[in-house]
Design an enzyme around this catalytic site. Structure first.
Site, PDB file in Angstrom:
ATOM      1  N   GLY A   1      69.294  29.596  -0.588  1.00  0.00           N
ATOM      2  CA  GLY A   1      68.150  29.252   0.245  1.00  0.00           C
ATOM      3  C   GLY A   1      67.876  27.749   0.321  1.00  0.00           C
ATOM      4  O   GLY A   1      68.789  26.919   0.346  1.00  0.00           O
TER       5      GLY A   1
ATOM      6  N   ASP B   1      65.517  30.106 -16.094  1.00  0.00           N
ATOM      7  CA  ASP B   1      64.595  31.107 -15.539  1.00  0.00           C
ATOM      8  C   ASP B   1      63.221  30.474 -15.697  1.00  0.00           C
ATOM      9  O   ASP B   1      62.763  30.235 -16.821  1.00  0.00           O
ATOM     10  CB  ASP B   1      64.701  32.414 -16.336  1.00  0.00           C
ATOM     11  N   VAL B   2      62.555  30.184 -14.597  1.00  0.00           N
ATOM     12  CA  VAL B   2      61.323  29.393 -14.677  1.00  0.00           C
ATOM     13  C   VAL B   2      60.199  30.146 -15.399  1.00  0.00           C
ATOM     14  O   VAL B   2      59.182  29.545 -15.739  1.00  0.00           O
ATOM     15  CB  VAL B   2      60.847  28.899 -13.283  1.00  0.00           C
TER      16      VAL B   2
ATOM     17  N   TYR C   1      50.871  36.595  -1.980  1.00  0.00           N
ATOM     18  CA  TYR C   1      51.628  35.366  -1.707  1.00  0.00           C
ATOM     19  C   TYR C   1      50.676  34.225  -1.363  1.00  0.00           C
ATOM     20  O   TYR C   1      50.797  33.116  -1.877  1.00  0.00           O
ATOM     21  CB  TYR C   1      52.623  35.603  -0.569  1.00  0.00           C
TER      22      TYR C   1
ATOM     23  N   LYS D   1      50.214  30.637  -3.519  1.00  0.00           N
ATOM     24  CA  LYS D   1      50.478  29.317  -2.938  1.00  0.00           C
ATOM     25  C   LYS D   1      49.185  28.493  -2.879  1.00  0.00           C
ATOM     26  O   LYS D   1      49.216  27.276  -3.071  1.00  0.00           O
ATOM     27  CB  LYS D   1      51.131  29.440  -1.558  1.00  0.00           C
TER      28      LYS D   1
END
Ligand SMILES: NC(=O)c1ccc[n+]([C@@H]2O[C@H](COP(=O)([O-])OP(=O)(O)OC[C@H]3O[C@@H](n4cnc5c(N)ncnc54)[C@H](OP(=O)(O)O)[C@@H]3O)[C@@H](O)[C@H]2O)c1
Length: 224
Positions: A14, A54-55, A146, A150
């Site tokens: 991406g 892996d965050v 979502y 954000k």
């Protein structure tokens, strides 16, 4: 100009992979992090230094910060993100809220905080936010989770920007547009190349005057 270094999270596909490709092409040193190392192969093929992250793993974030001690990250791009599937009232899946908040909100702040020692004055932190997290732009409703993640990321961006002004570090949230990736789907408006080249131009032009803003990939400021 001395060699510039960018670190990109979620760089295996991406927008993250396209950031890697374009910054490498522009001659930057790129540190690409990928959750599964074997999936980061395309970033490595572009000439990036590939590291596993892996965050959601706080220990791994601190281990990476430790491994980077003594180095300099001119640009940190908190790109890794998660878009939960169910959007509308009546179909909301609350079991995904903790995961989404961890990846989209907690992790970018933990990463910024842990990597601060290697970000010099004049350095930049870019959080990949979204127009969907703008309350001013929300005319459609839905997408509860979502949007909430954000919006929270935008709030963090603003506080970081204020707190880091005295260190000369610029912090913004960027909206990449609606982009054709696994997350954006094939129905999206623009290709990754256009989104990332736009964001790179915005990033290159950032100064203290626009720290703490949410900015579109074409440079327009988006209201919170
Ligand atoms: N595409 C759009 O239209 C659009 C619009 C607005 C904002 N954004 C934002 O842009 C950013 C990039 O999205 P994209 O469109 O490129 O989506 P994507 O193709 O789905 O890629 C998401 C990336 O995030 C990584 N990631 C997810 N969870 C992770 C974790 N726990 N640890 C490490 N990496 C993790 C994924 O890695 P894995 O392969 O390991 O899952 C992948 O590399 C996200 O923050 C997204 O919210 C996208």
């Amino acid at each position: 100009m001395p060699l510039q270094t960018v670190l990109v999270t979620g760089a295996n596909r991406g927008l993250g992979l396209e950031f890697v490709r374009q910054y490498r092409e522009a001659g930057w040193h790129v540190i690409a992090t990928s959750r599964p190392l074997d999936e980061g192969v395309r970033a490595r093929d572009c000439g990036a230094e590939l590291l596993q992250l892996d965050v959601r793993d706080e220990g791994a974030i601190h281990a990476l910060a430790h491994a980077l001690e003594g180095r300099k990250i001119d640009l940190l791009i908190n790109n890794a993100g998660y878009h939960p599937g169910a959007h509308q009232l009546g179909e909301l899946d609350y079991s995904s809220w903790q995961t989404a908040f961890h990846i989209n909100v907690i992790a970018p702040l933990q990463i910024a905080e842990a990597f601060l020692p290697v970000i010099p004055p004049g350095g930049k932190i870019v959080n990949i936010g979204s127009r969907q997290g703008s309350m001013a732009c929300n005319r459609e409703g839905g997408r509860y989770l979502y949007r909430a993640t954000k919006a929270a990321l935008h709030s963090i961006t603003r506080s970081l920007a204020i707190d880091l002004t005295k260190r000369g570090i610029i912090v913004v949230a960027l909206h990449p547009g609606w982009v054709k990736t696994d997350m954006g789907t094939d129905s999206a408006d623009i290709e990754v190349e256009e989104s990332v080249s736009g964001m790179r131009e915005v990033i290159a032009d950032l100064g203290q005057h626009n720290t703490g803003h949410l900015i579109n990939y074409d440079g327009a400021v988006i209201p919170w």
